[in-house]
Scaffold this active site. Structure first.
Site, PDB file in Angstrom:
ATOM      1  N   HIS A  58       0.836  -1.199   0.000  1.00 37.09           N
ATOM      2  CA  HIS A  58       0.000   0.000   0.000  1.00 37.09           C
ATOM      3  C   HIS A  58       0.868   1.244   0.000  1.00 37.09           C
ATOM      4  O   HIS A  58       2.066   1.184   0.283  1.00 37.09           O
ATOM      5  CB  HIS A  58      -0.889   0.012   1.251  1.00 37.09           C
ATOM      6  N   HIS A 109       5.323   6.519  -0.968  1.00 34.44           N
ATOM      7  CA  HIS A 109       6.139   5.332  -1.244  1.00 34.44           C
ATOM      8  C   HIS A 109       5.342   4.069  -0.960  1.00 34.44           C
ATOM      9  O   HIS A 109       4.246   4.113  -0.375  1.00 34.44           O
ATOM     10  CB  HIS A 109       7.382   5.338  -0.337  1.00 34.44           C
TER      11      HIS A 109
END
Length: 471
Positions: A312, A396
């Site tokens: 995620h 990220h």
């Protein structure tokens, strides 16, 4: 022309009627605009002939049209709807991305989604559940408390613990059948019950979506007293309402990769580590900054064996509402409108430090609207010097962590690398990889800006589970 097709002609308006199973499709051509309409019809439809016309006596969906009979009414109603001034009524439940947004619908078909419908009895949850299963008919299933005779109780803690057994068995069966879309229809006012479902879904790697009907009637308690099948008193609804008005704040909000794309990115990360483990230049520099207790030679894959169960990209860390501004973020219009919506994220770089392995994500303008305005540690390096970085620089995906390192470190490592890129005139050394040029920024920090960016399909939601770790 399709077999059994009948045509009605009157003036400039052409209507085509055809029966397919239990549905009647009506296509009207009016004022040079082609407008399709579909109605559900009863099995008792009867076909009548009036001159050269074929008329279907149909039962329409609530809120659309009344039964049109005879032909003149049909033509007049369709002509009005086909006009440029027509404004078709849109119901609240049709505004959800998983029902209306084409990209989201296609993405959900490839994902594993767990819909938790939440609201007072009679507020429209079952209508939404039906629409979801109609949209994803072959891959979906409903577990309905109403259908199993499970009436809502104000105090669930006082109820027999086995009252949800049949419902939970149904949900487990859908997991075993690998249904890609599972819908649980209940009031879900009890936090303990919600926590149980969150952990259950997370353990099966399903993305959770909490869906509230949000219709005008959902706040009209006197109307709900009459419309609910349980005929709860106004007093009982008033006791249920406060818990349902509270926001359910997740551990964090973010974009969750669908399983296929998550597996693709994991494989890319494995190949990345495999290439590095065979490169003497990288290893000679990198091992200076790692702690390796084994007597055997340093093994990069073994060192980074700690990998997250769910890939995620976090937007807002909330810690179930403990973090300041969590609730205001959850209630932001752009967040509410984006929940369950599909987004394609662009991975622009891979990076590695003695602590983490990650993928840098470049957000587009629309995606940046979901990134909080203030992100901790984005404006200063470890020495306290101010270094300005673009908005959402920290975005990220964590791919792996060293022993004892938490996933949150990945974002901090990325910021550290980006600051080093801005302050260093040149990298200390470079290594050519298949993905691009790997640059060393000192202290075991390396980054490769990919020659070809990697697109990954995601769905925006929250991570609500408490028992299952995300690391």
């Amino acid at each position: 022309m399709t077999s059994g097709l009948k045509v009605i002609k009157q003036g400039q308006v052409n209507k085509q009627l055809s029966k397919e199973g239990r549905k009647v499709h009506i296509v009207a051509t009016c004022r040079k605009e082609r407008v399709p309409y579909v109605w559900d019809a009863r099995e008792t439809e009867r076909q009548e002939r009036r001159g050269n016309c074929c008329v279907w006596d149909v039962e329409t969906r609530p809120g659309e049209f009344n039964i049109v009979h005879p032909v003149s009414h049909l033509i007049r109603n369709l002509f009005k709807m086909g006009g440029k001034s027509s404004k078709p009524k849109v119901t609240q439940c049709n505004s959800f991305p998983f029902l209306e947004d084409r990209n989201t619908i296609e993405t959900i078909k490839e994902a594993h989604s767990f819909f938790i419908l939440r609201g007072l009895p009679g507020s429209g949850k079952s209508t939404i559940a039906k629409k979801i299963t109609e949209k994803y008919s072959s891959i979906s299933a409903i577990a309905s408390a109403d259908d199993l005779g499970i009436a809502p109780l104000v105090e669930e803690s006082e109820a027999d613990g086995s009252r949800y057994n049949k419902l939970d068995q149904q949900i487990q069966q859908y997991f075993e059948e690998d249904r890609k879309v599972i819908v649980v229809d209940d009031t879900h006012h009890d936090s303990n019950r919600l926590d149980y479902l969150f952990d259950l879904a997370s353990g099966k790697d399903y993305i959770v979506f909490i869906v509230n009907p949000g219709t005008e009637r959902s706040n009209n308690l006197p109307l709900l007293v009459k419309s609910s099948q349980w005929k709860l008193s106004l007093e009982k609804l008033q006791l249920l309402e406060p818990a349902l008005k509270k926001s359910v704040i997740p551990f964090f909000f973010g974009w969750f990769l669908v399983k296929q794309d998550a597996e693709k990115l994991r494989n890319i990360a494995m190949e990345f580590l495999d290439q590095l483990s065979k490169n003497e230049t990288f290893l000679k520099e990198f091992v200076k900054y790692v702690k390796w207790d084994s007597n055997e030679d340093f093994n990069l894959q073994e060192y980074f064996k700690k990998k997250p169960s769910v890939l995620h990209c976090t937007t807002m860390f909330c810690d179930y509402g403990k973090v300041p501004n969590s609730e205001s973020y959850a209630r932001a219009k752009v967040v509410e409108q984006s929940l369950s919506k599909a987004f394609v994220l662009k991975v622009s770089a891979l990076f590695i430090t003695p602590r983490t392995v990650g993928a840098r994500v470049l957000l587009n303008e629309q995606q940046q609207q979901l990134w909080p305005e203030v992100k901790e540690h984005e404006d200063a390096d470890s020495s306290g010097d101010k270094i300005e970085l673009p908005h959402s620089s920290r975005s990220h995906i964590t791919l792996a962590c060293a022993p004892g390192v938490q996933a949150v470190q990945t974002g901090l490592d990325l910021l550290d690398i980006l600051k080093a890129e801005k302050t260093k005139a040149a990298s200390e050394c470079q290594v050519t990889l298949e993905q691009g040029q790997l640059c060393c920024l000192g202290e075991g920090r390396w980054i490769v800006n990919l020659s070809n960016a990697i697109d990954v399909n995601t769905l925006f939601s929250g991570f609500y589970a408490k028992k299952t770790t995300i690391e």
